[in-house]
Scaffold this motif. Structure first.
Motif, PDB file in Angstrom:
ATOM      1  N   ARG A  44      79.275  73.076  61.646  1.00 30.77           N
ATOM      2  CA  ARG A  44      80.334  72.062  61.467  1.00 30.77           C
ATOM      3  C   ARG A  44      81.696  72.604  61.925  1.00 30.77           C
ATOM      4  O   ARG A  44      82.539  71.862  62.396  1.00 30.77           O
ATOM      5  CB  ARG A  44      80.397  71.640  59.999  1.00 30.77           C
ATOM      6  N   PRO A  52      79.872  66.458  66.091  1.00 32.65           N
ATOM      7  CA  PRO A  52      79.461  65.108  66.480  1.00 32.65           C
ATOM      8  C   PRO A  52      78.652  65.061  67.787  1.00 32.65           C
ATOM      9  O   PRO A  52      77.882  64.118  67.992  1.00 32.65           O
ATOM     10  CB  PRO A  52      80.790  64.358  66.629  1.00 32.65           C
ATOM     11  N   GLU A  55      75.110  65.372  66.593  1.00 33.45           N
ATOM     12  CA  GLU A  55      74.734  64.158  65.867  1.00 33.45           C
ATOM     13  C   GLU A  55      74.518  62.994  66.834  1.00 33.45           C
ATOM     14  O   GLU A  55      73.597  62.195  66.669  1.00 33.45           O
ATOM     15  CB  GLU A  55      75.791  63.838  64.825  1.00 33.45           C
ATOM     16  N   GLU A  56      75.338  62.920  67.862  1.00 31.62           N
ATOM     17  CA  GLU A  56      75.184  61.879  68.883  1.00 31.62           C
ATOM     18  C   GLU A  56      73.912  62.121  69.699  1.00 31.62           C
ATOM     19  O   GLU A  56      73.165  61.183  69.989  1.00 31.62           O
ATOM     20  CB  GLU A  56      76.398  61.874  69.812  1.00 31.62           C
ATOM     21  N   GLU A  58      71.221  63.558  68.725  1.00 32.36           N
ATOM     22  CA  GLU A  58      70.064  63.205  67.893  1.00 32.36           C
ATOM     23  C   GLU A  58      69.750  61.719  68.012  1.00 32.36           C
ATOM     24  O   GLU A  58      68.585  61.318  68.050  1.00 32.36           O
ATOM     25  CB  GLU A  58      70.326  63.577  66.432  1.00 32.36           C
ATOM     26  N   LYS A  59      70.767  60.891  68.098  1.00 31.30           N
ATOM     27  CA  LYS A  59      70.568  59.446  68.227  1.00 31.30           C
ATOM     28  C   LYS A  59      70.012  59.078  69.603  1.00 31.30           C
ATOM     29  O   LYS A  59      69.282  58.103  69.735  1.00 31.30           O
ATOM     30  CB  LYS A  59      71.885  58.712  67.984  1.00 31.30           C
ATOM     31  N   ARG A  65      66.049  66.479  66.191  1.00 27.65           N
ATOM     32  CA  ARG A  65      66.563  66.462  64.819  1.00 27.65           C
ATOM     33  C   ARG A  65      67.782  67.362  64.786  1.00 27.65           C
ATOM     34  O   ARG A  65      67.707  68.529  65.164  1.00 27.65           O
ATOM     35  CB  ARG A  65      65.509  66.969  63.836  1.00 27.65           C
ATOM     36  N   ALA A  66      68.907  66.837  64.351  1.00 21.24           N
ATOM     37  CA  ALA A  66      70.137  67.617  64.241  1.00 21.24           C
ATOM     38  C   ALA A  66      70.302  68.118  62.812  1.00 21.24           C
ATOM     39  O   ALA A  66      70.166  67.359  61.859  1.00 21.24           O
ATOM     40  CB  ALA A  66      71.346  66.784  64.646  1.00 21.24           C
ATOM     41  N   VAL A  68      73.223  70.166  60.808  1.00 19.16           N
ATOM     42  CA  VAL A  68      74.587  70.681  60.900  1.00 19.16           C
ATOM     43  C   VAL A  68      74.876  71.474  59.631  1.00 19.16           C
ATOM     44  O   VAL A  68      74.785  70.954  58.524  1.00 19.16           O
ATOM     45  CB  VAL A  68      75.605  69.533  61.078  1.00 19.16           C
TER      46      VAL A  68
END
Length: 79
Positions: A44, A52, A55-56, A58-59, A65-66, A68
């Motif tokens: 983080r 992010p 995380e982005e 992962e989408k 799989r993220a 953090v």
């Protein structure tokens, strides 16, 4: 930590200002094309690649799989 060795292959291009960008525009698509399970381990507190991004990704990547880690920095695997 004493056993870890880091390559300096990036140093010469960095000094010559020819080092390519660390984030490729199509990175998520390139990773998705591998069609492999991916673990995106991220800190983080990473100021080089903000969380992010993982995380982005992962989408965008169905096989990713993220994870953090809130207290980790750029080298989350060591932190």
């Amino acid at each position: 930590m004493a056993g870890i060795r880091f390559s300096a292959e990036w140093m010469r291009p960095w000094q010559a200002d020819t080092l390519p960008p660390a984030c490729h525009e199509d990175a998520a698509q390139r990773l998705a094309a591998l069609d492999l399970p991916l673990l995106l381990l991220h800190g983080r507190q990473d100021m080089t690649f903000p969380a992010p991004l993982a995380e982005e990704a992962e989408k965008l990547i169905h096989s990713a799989r993220a994870v953090v880690l809130d207290e980790a920095d750029h080298m989350a695997h060591i932190d």
